[in-house]
Design a protein around this motif. Structure first.
Motif, PDB file in Angstrom:
ATOM      1  N   PHE B  34       0.839  -1.199   0.000  1.00 53.03           N
ATOM      2  CA  PHE B  34       0.000   0.000   0.000  1.00 53.03           C
ATOM      3  C   PHE B  34       0.877   1.253   0.000  1.00 53.03           C
ATOM      4  O   PHE B  34       1.985   1.247   0.543  1.00 53.03           O
ATOM      5  N   PHE B  90       3.707   7.283   2.821  1.00 54.56           N
ATOM      6  CA  PHE B  90       4.085   6.079   3.542  1.00 54.56           C
ATOM      7  C   PHE B  90       3.820   4.852   2.675  1.00 54.56           C
ATOM      8  O   PHE B  90       2.728   4.697   2.116  1.00 54.56           O
ATOM      9  N   ARG B  94       1.472  -5.709   4.152  1.00 55.14           N
ATOM     10  CA  ARG B  94       0.602  -6.563   4.947  1.00 55.14           C
ATOM     11  C   ARG B  94       0.728  -7.961   4.368  1.00 55.14           C
ATOM     12  O   ARG B  94       0.474  -8.170   3.190  1.00 55.14           O
ATOM     13  N   LEU B 101      -0.632  -4.213   9.406  1.00 59.44           N
ATOM     14  CA  LEU B 101      -0.119  -3.356   8.348  1.00 59.44           C
ATOM     15  C   LEU B 101       1.088  -2.629   8.916  1.00 59.44           C
ATOM     16  O   LEU B 101       0.968  -1.876   9.878  1.00 59.44           O
ATOM     17  N   ILE B 102       2.251  -2.895   8.315  1.00 63.47           N
ATOM     18  CA  ILE B 102       3.505  -2.328   8.804  1.00 63.47           C
ATOM     19  C   ILE B 102       3.931  -1.208   7.869  1.00 63.47           C
ATOM     20  O   ILE B 102       4.047  -1.414   6.657  1.00 63.47           O
ATOM     21  N   PHE B 103       4.202  -0.037   8.446  1.00 60.95           N
ATOM     22  CA  PHE B 103       4.544   1.147   7.669  1.00 60.95           C
ATOM     23  C   PHE B 103       6.050   1.381   7.621  1.00 60.95           C
ATOM     24  O   PHE B 103       6.781   1.071   8.565  1.00 60.95           O
ATOM     25  N   GLN B 105       9.114   4.378   7.219  1.00 57.64           N
ATOM     26  CA  GLN B 105       9.357   5.584   8.004  1.00 57.64           C
ATOM     27  C   GLN B 105       8.788   6.842   7.368  1.00 57.64           C
ATOM     28  O   GLN B 105       8.751   7.891   7.995  1.00 57.64           O
TER      29      GLN B 105
END
Lengths: 114, 113
Positions: B34, B90, B94, B101-103, B105
């Motif tokens: 994403f 960002f 996932r 859901l890992i973003f 930096q």
């Protein structure tokens, strides 16, 4: 739809006080997430729920933090006692249809602990 | 475990120039990827998502991203920058069978007149 609704938008409190942040997800969504955003650490996932059940709370910083989801339309994130290092923007997000569903974010709650 | 790395915390382009924001991911399972945008004092909004249907994904406001498995990349592009594109972007990953859901930096995009 009104989107994800968070309250309060801004909170200023003193160290040691209890803070409660609230979130109303989008109706029909089955996942709810709490994120924290700071300049130093970026966006951190604190905890997420699926069908009101906590699935992963490994991001919760310590025992001072707790989150609940008593029903499908409401969740809280509580910090007790609060500390200055908890100052951040806390976002709630919800999604539908599992891992391919996009997250819809609220506008965030900006917390300042003096 | 999944993770994303965004190359460059700040990117500056002139209005009308190409926008390229880089994202590399790590995932042990087929990922869902994403791109989100955040304007000042607002929450995050979805620009586009990759869910294995097509490797070139088109999003809102003429943004697009290409999934390249061999390079583990999902770079975001826009042919012509507009002043209103100035924001923080960002990249997020996932994995299948997980809700997390890992973003990355984030990358701040500055658009100069």
């Amino acid at each position: 739809d009104a989107g994800v609704i968070q309250s309060p938008r801004h909170e200023v409190t003193e160290m040691g006080q209890e803070v409660t942040l609230r979130c109303k997800p989008i109706s029909g969504h089955d996942y709810l997430f709490w994120y924290r955003q700071t300049m130093m650490r970026g966006l951190e996932l604190l905890i997420y729920f699926n069908n009101n059940v906590p699935i992963d709370d490994s991001g919760m910083p310590e025992d001072r933090f707790s989150a609940k989801m008593p029903n499908a339309s409401f969740s809280t994130l509580k910090i007790q006692p609060s500390e200055p290092r908890d100052s951040a923007v806390y976002f709630c997000a919800s999604s539908f249809r599992g891992e391919t569903g996009e997250l819809f974010f609220g506008e965030g709650s900006r917390l300042t602990v003096l | 475990a999944q993770s994303v790395t965004q190359l460059g915390s700040h990117v500056s382009v002139s209005e009308g120039a190409l926008v390229l924001l880089r994202c590399n991911y790590s995932s042990s399972v087929p990922p869902y990827l994403f791109w989100y945008v955040q304007y000042p004092n607002q929450g995050l909004q979805l620009l586009l998502k990759y869910t294995s249907a097509a490797t070139l994904v088109k999003g809102i406001n003429d943004f697009e991203a290409e999934f390249k498995k061999s390079e583990t990349s999902f770079h975001l592009t826009k042919p012509s920058a507009h002043m209103s594109d100035a924001a923080e972007y960002f990249c997020a990953v996932r994995g299948s069978n997980t809700g997390k859901l890992i973003f990355g930096q984030g990358t701040t995009l500055q658009v100069k007149p």
